[in-house]
Write a protein that holds these residues in place. Structure first.
Motif, PDB file in Angstrom:
ATOM      1  N   GLU A  57       0.809  -1.214   0.000  1.00 41.53           N
ATOM      2  CA  GLU A  57       0.000   0.000   0.000  1.00 41.53           C
ATOM      3  C   GLU A  57       0.847   1.270   0.000  1.00 41.53           C
ATOM      4  O   GLU A  57       0.520   2.234  -0.688  1.00 41.53           O
ATOM      5  CB  GLU A  57      -0.944  -0.003   1.204  1.00 41.53           C
ATOM      6  N   GLN A  58       1.942   1.286   0.767  1.00 47.57           N
ATOM      7  CA  GLN A  58       2.761   2.493   0.871  1.00 47.57           C
ATOM      8  C   GLN A  58       4.043   2.414   0.050  1.00 47.57           C
ATOM      9  O   GLN A  58       4.861   3.331   0.088  1.00 47.57           O
ATOM     10  CB  GLN A  58       3.083   2.771   2.339  1.00 47.57           C
ATOM     11  N   THR A  59       4.252   1.314  -0.643  1.00 47.72           N
ATOM     12  CA  THR A  59       5.395   1.088  -1.561  1.00 47.72           C
ATOM     13  C   THR A  59       6.759   1.322  -0.901  1.00 47.72           C
ATOM     14  O   THR A  59       7.709   1.707  -1.576  1.00 47.72           O
ATOM     15  CB  THR A  59       5.271   1.979  -2.821  1.00 47.72           C
ATOM     16  N   GLN A  60       6.870   1.070   0.395  1.00 46.33           N
ATOM     17  CA  GLN A  60       8.171   1.111   1.070  1.00 46.33           C
ATOM     18  C   GLN A  60       8.753  -0.306   1.033  1.00 46.33           C
ATOM     19  O   GLN A  60       8.833  -1.002   2.037  1.00 46.33           O
ATOM     20  CB  GLN A  60       8.010   1.615   2.507  1.00 46.33           C
ATOM     21  N   PHE A  61       9.199  -0.687  -0.157  1.00 46.10           N
ATOM     22  CA  PHE A  61       9.585  -2.072  -0.387  1.00 46.10           C
ATOM     23  C   PHE A  61      10.785  -2.493   0.456  1.00 46.10           C
ATOM     24  O   PHE A  61      10.824  -3.596   0.993  1.00 46.10           O
ATOM     25  CB  PHE A  61       9.888  -2.286  -1.876  1.00 46.10           C
ATOM     26  N   GLY A  62      11.782  -1.626   0.557  1.00 41.05           N
ATOM     27  CA  GLY A  62      12.974  -1.976   1.326  1.00 41.05           C
ATOM     28  C   GLY A  62      12.670  -2.159   2.796  1.00 41.05           C
ATOM     29  O   GLY A  62      13.126  -3.117   3.433  1.00 41.05           O
ATOM     30  N   PHE A  63      11.887  -1.255   3.362  1.00 46.12           N
ATOM     31  CA  PHE A  63      11.536  -1.339   4.776  1.00 46.12           C
ATOM     32  C   PHE A  63      10.690  -2.580   5.047  1.00 46.12           C
ATOM     33  O   PHE A  63      10.917  -3.309   6.019  1.00 46.12           O
ATOM     34  CB  PHE A  63      10.789  -0.076   5.190  1.00 46.12           C
ATOM     35  N   ALA A  64       9.708  -2.849   4.187  1.00 47.87           N
ATOM     36  CA  ALA A  64       8.858  -4.029   4.361  1.00 47.87           C
ATOM     37  C   ALA A  64       9.680  -5.310   4.266  1.00 47.87           C
ATOM     38  O   ALA A  64       9.451  -6.266   5.025  1.00 47.87           O
ATOM     39  CB  ALA A  64       7.751  -4.037   3.307  1.00 47.87           C
ATOM     40  N   THR A  65      10.647  -5.340   3.358  1.00 47.74           N
ATOM     41  CA  THR A  65      11.501  -6.524   3.229  1.00 47.74           C
ATOM     42  C   THR A  65      12.366  -6.706   4.467  1.00 47.74           C
ATOM     43  O   THR A  65      12.595  -7.840   4.916  1.00 47.74           O
ATOM     44  CB  THR A  65      12.399  -6.404   1.985  1.00 47.74           C
TER      45      THR A  65
END
Length: 301
Positions: free
Chosen positions: A263-271
């Motif tokens: 939803e927020q496209t914070q891919f690095g943080f989510a990973t």
């Protein structure tokens, strides 16, 4: 060499049967692990997986400093531990009660009925629960209203939501656990009950001193194996039932990763969050298998 050749001629079909499964694991499990590098990047989709700027441990530092991360981990462990505890107690109790039924057709019928919810998806069950627990038209609140209880917004109240998750999860899955414990009961020698009855032991004492000790190895095994699921509170269930009103008590690691990444496209943080969870889960699973071998003599290799 002749012995090796005979062994290979005998065993190669079995090894060949493993190839499709091994290929599926490589394609769907190991190749996607390359995405772990996103945890150390500021991932930009247009630049690709290996073209995005490297940020080192910045995502993990942001994770540690994130104001709600403690609450999210607490929610995950709290809900998961309650599910594990209830998921052991209820199937054990139901299995013992079913074992006391004298008519086999009643036992088989009830066993089938409690097992059916296991095959239903949370997408379907969530719609049912939303209708049943509705504060205005739900049958649960209508029944409570007969006793003068005001309507309760079960799925919109932080005080009630975690317990609704536990109860609904147990209702869906306890039939499967019941079958496991019924299988354990079949391994108990019937002569033990006969001897106990001759000695004057009633059904309660037979359960206490014969049934439960006979089930103890499988109980210990199931408990130790569930240790690895402490960080898995049930994404499918919570994602289909929660809403922003109950984020305080319902937001778990998996739903948090979904919101941050998709939803927020914070891919690095989510990973980074997902990688930390995977590392902790790996440690817990390894510990659970060690404990299963230590206390229940269970081995996977």
């Amino acid at each position: 060499m002749n012995a090796l050749g005979r062994w290979w001629r005998r065993e190669w079909p079995l090894h060949a049967m493993l190839i499709p499964g091994l290929a599926a694991i490589i394609v769907f499990s190991y190749i996607p692990m390359a995405g772990v590098v996103m945890a150390f990047e500021k991932f930009i989709p247009t630049k690709g997986l290996f073209g995005s700027p490297y940020v080192g441990m910045k995502n993990f530092k942001f994770l540690i400093d994130y104001p709600d991360i403690g609450r999210i981990f607490f929610n995950t462990i709290y809900i998961a531990v309650m599910k594990i505890a209830a998921g052991l107690l209820v199937p054990i109790t139901v299995a013992i009660l079913l074992n006391e039924l004298g008519r086999q057709w009643m036992k088989r019928t009830f066993q089938t009925l409690v097992y059916l919810p296991h095959f239903l998806s949370w997408v379907l069950l969530s719609g049912i629960l939303i209708d049943v627990l509705s504060p205005s038209t739900g049958i649960v609140n209508q029944m409570l209203g007969l006793f003068g209880v005001k309507p309760i917004f079960f799925l919109g109240d932080n005080r009630w939501f975690p317990y609704v998750m536990v109860v609904s999860d147990v209702w869906k899955e306890f039939g499967f656990g019941t079958i496991v414990y019924l299988a354990a009961l079949t391994g108990i020698n019937p002569s033990l009950y006969e001897a106990a009855e001759i000695d004057g032991a009633g059904r309660w004492k037979q359960t206490l001193y014969i049934t439960l000790p006979g089930m103890m190895p499988i109980i210990v095994l199931m408990l130790t194996l569930n240790i690895g699921n402490v960080l898995n509170a049930g994404f499918d269930q919570i994602f289909n039932l929660y809403n922003p009103q109950v984020y305080q008590s319902a937001d778990i690691i998996d739903t948090f990763v979904y919101r941050m990444g998709v939803e927020q496209t914070q891919f690095g943080f989510a990973t980074a969050v997902g990688l930390l969870k995977s590392i902790v889960s790996f440690i817990l699973i390894s510990a659970s298998y060690f404990l299963a071998y230590r206390f229940a003599n269970y081995r996977i290799f």
